[in-house]
Motif scaffolding. Structure first.
Motif, PDB file in Angstrom:
ATOM      1  N   LEU A  12       0.847  -1.187   0.000  1.00 49.12           N
ATOM      2  CA  LEU A  12       0.000   0.000   0.000  1.00 49.12           C
ATOM      3  C   LEU A  12       0.886   1.242   0.000  1.00 49.12           C
ATOM      4  O   LEU A  12       1.621   1.494   0.954  1.00 49.12           O
ATOM      5  N   GLY A  13       0.777   2.004  -1.071  1.00 46.03           N
ATOM      6  CA  GLY A  13       1.562   3.232  -1.145  1.00 46.03           C
ATOM      7  C   GLY A  13       1.006   4.349  -0.286  1.00 46.03           C
ATOM      8  O   GLY A  13       1.718   5.286   0.065  1.00 46.03           O
ATOM      9  N   ARG A  14      -0.287   4.254   0.025  1.00 49.54           N
ATOM     10  CA  ARG A  14      -0.922   5.248   0.896  1.00 49.54           C
ATOM     11  C   ARG A  14      -2.037   4.554   1.669  1.00 49.54           C
ATOM     12  O   ARG A  14      -2.365   3.390   1.402  1.00 49.54           O
ATOM     13  N   PRO A  15      -2.648   5.220   2.649  1.00 52.66           N
ATOM     14  CA  PRO A  15      -3.610   4.541   3.523  1.00 52.66           C
ATOM     15  C   PRO A  15      -4.794   3.948   2.771  1.00 52.66           C
ATOM     16  O   PRO A  15      -5.220   4.465   1.737  1.00 52.66           O
ATOM     17  N   LEU A  20     -14.436   2.079   5.158  1.00 48.62           N
ATOM     18  CA  LEU A  20     -14.926   3.247   4.429  1.00 48.62           C
ATOM     19  C   LEU A  20     -15.045   2.958   2.930  1.00 48.62           C
ATOM     20  O   LEU A  20     -15.993   3.376   2.274  1.00 48.62           O
ATOM     21  N   THR A  21     -14.073   2.255   2.409  1.00 47.49           N
ATOM     22  CA  THR A  21     -14.045   2.011   0.965  1.00 47.49           C
ATOM     23  C   THR A  21     -15.095   1.012   0.522  1.00 47.49           C
ATOM     24  O   THR A  21     -15.769   1.206  -0.497  1.00 47.49           O
ATOM     25  N   ASP A  86      -5.688   1.540  -7.496  1.00 45.80           N
ATOM     26  CA  ASP A  86      -5.283   2.425  -8.592  1.00 45.80           C
ATOM     27  C   ASP A  86      -5.998   3.772  -8.535  1.00 45.80           C
ATOM     28  O   ASP A  86      -5.909   4.570  -9.471  1.00 45.80           O
ATOM     29  N   ASP A  87      -6.697   4.024  -7.429  1.00 45.29           N
ATOM     30  CA  ASP A  87      -7.429   5.283  -7.274  1.00 45.29           C
ATOM     31  C   ASP A  87      -6.477   6.355  -6.757  1.00 45.29           C
ATOM     32  O   ASP A  87      -6.218   6.442  -5.558  1.00 45.29           O
ATOM     33  N   ALA A  88      -5.935   7.132  -7.662  1.00 45.67           N
ATOM     34  CA  ALA A  88      -4.989   8.191  -7.302  1.00 45.67           C
ATOM     35  C   ALA A  88      -5.492   9.510  -7.870  1.00 45.67           C
ATOM     36  O   ALA A  88      -4.963  10.020  -8.870  1.00 45.67           O
ATOM     37  N   PRO A  89      -6.532  10.084  -7.259  1.00 47.39           N
ATOM     38  CA  PRO A  89      -7.134  11.299  -7.820  1.00 47.39           C
ATOM     39  C   PRO A  89      -6.266  12.518  -7.576  1.00 47.39           C
ATOM     40  O   PRO A  89      -5.437  12.543  -6.655  1.00 47.39           O
ATOM     41  N   PRO A  90      -6.439  13.557  -8.391  1.00 48.11           N
ATOM     42  CA  PRO A  90      -5.778  14.819  -8.098  1.00 48.11           C
ATOM     43  C   PRO A  90      -6.345  15.405  -6.814  1.00 48.11           C
ATOM     44  O   PRO A  90      -7.445  15.032  -6.389  1.00 48.11           O
ATOM     45  N   PRO A  91      -5.648  16.306  -6.166  1.00 43.71           N
ATOM     46  CA  PRO A  91      -6.195  16.932  -4.953  1.00 43.71           C
ATOM     47  C   PRO A  91      -7.548  17.563  -5.231  1.00 43.71           C
ATOM     48  O   PRO A  91      -7.777  18.130  -6.304  1.00 43.71           O
ATOM     49  N   LEU A  92      -8.462  17.429  -4.272  1.00 48.91           N
ATOM     50  CA  LEU A  92      -9.776  18.032  -4.439  1.00 48.91           C
ATOM     51  C   LEU A  92      -9.653  19.548  -4.526  1.00 48.91           C
ATOM     52  O   LEU A  92      -8.898  20.158  -3.769  1.00 48.91           O
ATOM     53  N   LEU A 109     -10.140   6.558   2.455  1.00 50.49           N
ATOM     54  CA  LEU A 109     -11.350   6.333   1.673  1.00 50.49           C
ATOM     55  C   LEU A 109     -10.999   6.387   0.192  1.00 50.49           C
ATOM     56  O   LEU A 109     -10.502   7.388  -0.303  1.00 50.49           O
ATOM     57  N   ARG A 110     -11.261   5.294  -0.507  1.00 50.19           N
ATOM     58  CA  ARG A 110     -10.957   5.227  -1.941  1.00 50.19           C
ATOM     59  C   ARG A 110     -12.213   4.884  -2.738  1.00 50.19           C
ATOM     60  O   ARG A 110     -13.182   4.361  -2.192  1.00 50.19           O
ATOM     61  N   ILE A 111     -12.172   5.187  -4.001  1.00 47.84           N
ATOM     62  CA  ILE A 111     -13.247   4.815  -4.916  1.00 47.84           C
ATOM     63  C   ILE A 111     -12.780   3.594  -5.705  1.00 47.84           C
ATOM     64  O   ILE A 111     -11.847   3.684  -6.505  1.00 47.84           O
ATOM     65  N   GLY A 112     -13.391   2.461  -5.434  1.00 47.49           N
ATOM     66  CA  GLY A 112     -13.053   1.232  -6.147  1.00 47.49           C
ATOM     67  C   GLY A 112     -14.171   0.844  -7.091  1.00 47.49           C
ATOM     68  O   GLY A 112     -15.129   1.592  -7.297  1.00 47.49           O
TER      69      GLY A 112
END
Length: 302
Positions: A12-15, A20-21, A86-92, A109-112
Motif C-alpha cells: 500500500l503506497g498510501r492509507p 470506508l471504501t 489504482d485510485d490516485a485522484p488529483p487533490p480536491l 477512503l478510496r473509490i473502487g
C-alpha cells in the motif's frame, strides 16, 4: 480438513480504510453476503470462473487477501480494483473548508469498482423509493431464499444469480415486501444481465445510456450502480430522498434542498463529486430531521 485457499498480498503506497471504501457494498447490518471476522472483511461474490469468498485485511503497509472457491483466483485478481489501489485522484479543488478537512481526516477512503453490474443493480433496484429498512429486509430475504452458501469457512451467502432472478415469477417477491413494479424491473434486468455486464468496457457516458435504457432504471439507480460497479468518481444519485439535504446542510447550512441545489453546491468538485459525497456520508453529519418522513409501506396497499 479446512478448505483450500489462495493468498495474495499487495503493498500500500498510501492509507486504505477497508470499512470506508467497501461500506457502500454492504446492504444493511444483516447483509448475509458480508461479514467482519477477526478484523477481516469477508465478502462473497460471483465471478466468471464461479463463486468465491474473499477475506481482506490491512496489515501495516500491506493488503492481504485470502480467497476460497472455484472463482477465488478471479476474485483475487479483482481485489486491486475493488479497493481502489489504482485510485490516485488529483487533490480536491478548494471549494469548502469542511470538504478539505474531511479529506485530510479520511485519507483511506478510496473509490473502487467491482466490475459486476448485476451485483450492484439487484440491491439498487430493491432500494428504489422505499425506506432503507424495507430495502435491506428485501435484499436479505432474496439472498436467503434464492442465493446459496458461498465457499469457505465463514457462512456467508452468494446473492442469487441473474438467471435465477430472471426465472422467478413476480409474485415470488411479494413475501419479501417487493411490489410488482420493482419485481418486474429486477426480472427484466436479470434477463438482460449479459448485455448489461458489457458496460464495464464502455465509456462512462455510454454506460449510463445503456443503464437508463433499461425499463425502471433512472438516474438514481444508474448513479448507484456506476459508483459501485464502474468506480465513477463523479457519480451522483439524482432523486435520492436524503442526499440533497445532507449536501445542503453540510456545505451551506441549509436544512432542506432539491437536486438542483445539491448539484449547484457540488459543482466546484465536478469530476470528483462522488468522492465528496462519500466524505460527507462518512462524516456523521446529518441534516436536521423535521417534517414528514418516508414511512414503510405494506405490500397489500401497493
Amino acid at each position: 480438513m479446512p478448505p483450500v485457499s489462495i493468498i495474495r498480498e499487495w503493498p500500500l503506497g498510501r492509507p486504505l480504510d477497508l470499512g470506508l471504501t467497501l461500506g457502500i457494498h454492504i446492504h444493511g447490518w444483516a447483509d448475509p453476503t458480508v461479514r467482519t471476522v477477526d478484523g477481516r472483511l469477508v465478502r462473497a461474490a460471483r465471478t466468471a470462473d464461479g463463486p468465491a469468498t474473499i477475506a481482506l485485511e490491512v496489515r501495516g503497509t500491506q493488503l492481504r487477501a485470502e480467497g476460497w472457491g472455484p472463482g477465488a483466483s478471479c476474485a483475487l485478481d479483482a481485489v486491486p480494483a475493488l479497493v481502489g489501489l489504482d485510485d490516485a485522484p488529483p487533490p480536491l479543488p478548494v471549494g469548502h473548508r469542511l470538504v478539505a478537512e474531511l479529506a485530510r481526516r479520511m485519507p483511506g477512503l478510496r473509490i473502487g469498482r467491482t466490475g459486476r453490474v448485476f451485483e450492484a443493480l439487484l440491491p439498487a433496484i430493491l432500494e428504489q423509493k422505499v425506506t432503507g429498512s424495507e430495502a435491506f429486509h428485501a435484499y436479505r430475504g432474496l439472498v436467503v431464499a434464492f442465493g446459496e452458501p458461498a465457499p469457505g469457512p465463514f457462512g456467508v451467502r452468494l446473492a442469487p444469480a441473474a438467471e435465477t432472478v430472471a426465472r422467478l415469477p413476480y409474485y415470488a417477491f411479494h413475501p419479501l415486501g417487493v411490489e410488482r413494479r420493482r419485481a418486474d424491473t429486477l426480472r427484466c434486468a436479470a434477463s438482460r444481465a449479459t448485455r448489461l455486464e458489457e458496460i464495464v468496457d464502455l465509456p462512462l457516458a455510454q454506460a449510463y445510456q445503456r443503464l437508463t435504457a433499461l425499463p425502471g432504471v433512472g438516474p438514481w439507480t444508474a448513479g448507484e450502480v456506476a459508483l459501485r460497479a464502474l468506480g465513477d468518481p463523479d457519480a451522483v444519485s439524482i432523486g435520492d430522498y436524503h442526499l440533497p439535504n445532507l449536501v445542503a446542510w453540510a456545505l451551506a447550512g441549509e436544512p432542506r434542498a432539491d437536486d438542483a441545489r445539491m448539484l449547484e453546491l457540488l459543482e466546484p468538485w465536478r469530476g470528483q463529486r462522488a468522492r465528496v459525497i462519500r466524505l460527507l456520508e462518512a462524516s456523521g453529519i446529518r441534516a436536521p430531521r423535521f417534517g414528514p418522513r418516508m414511512a414503510p409501506r405494506s405490500i397489500a396497499r401497493i
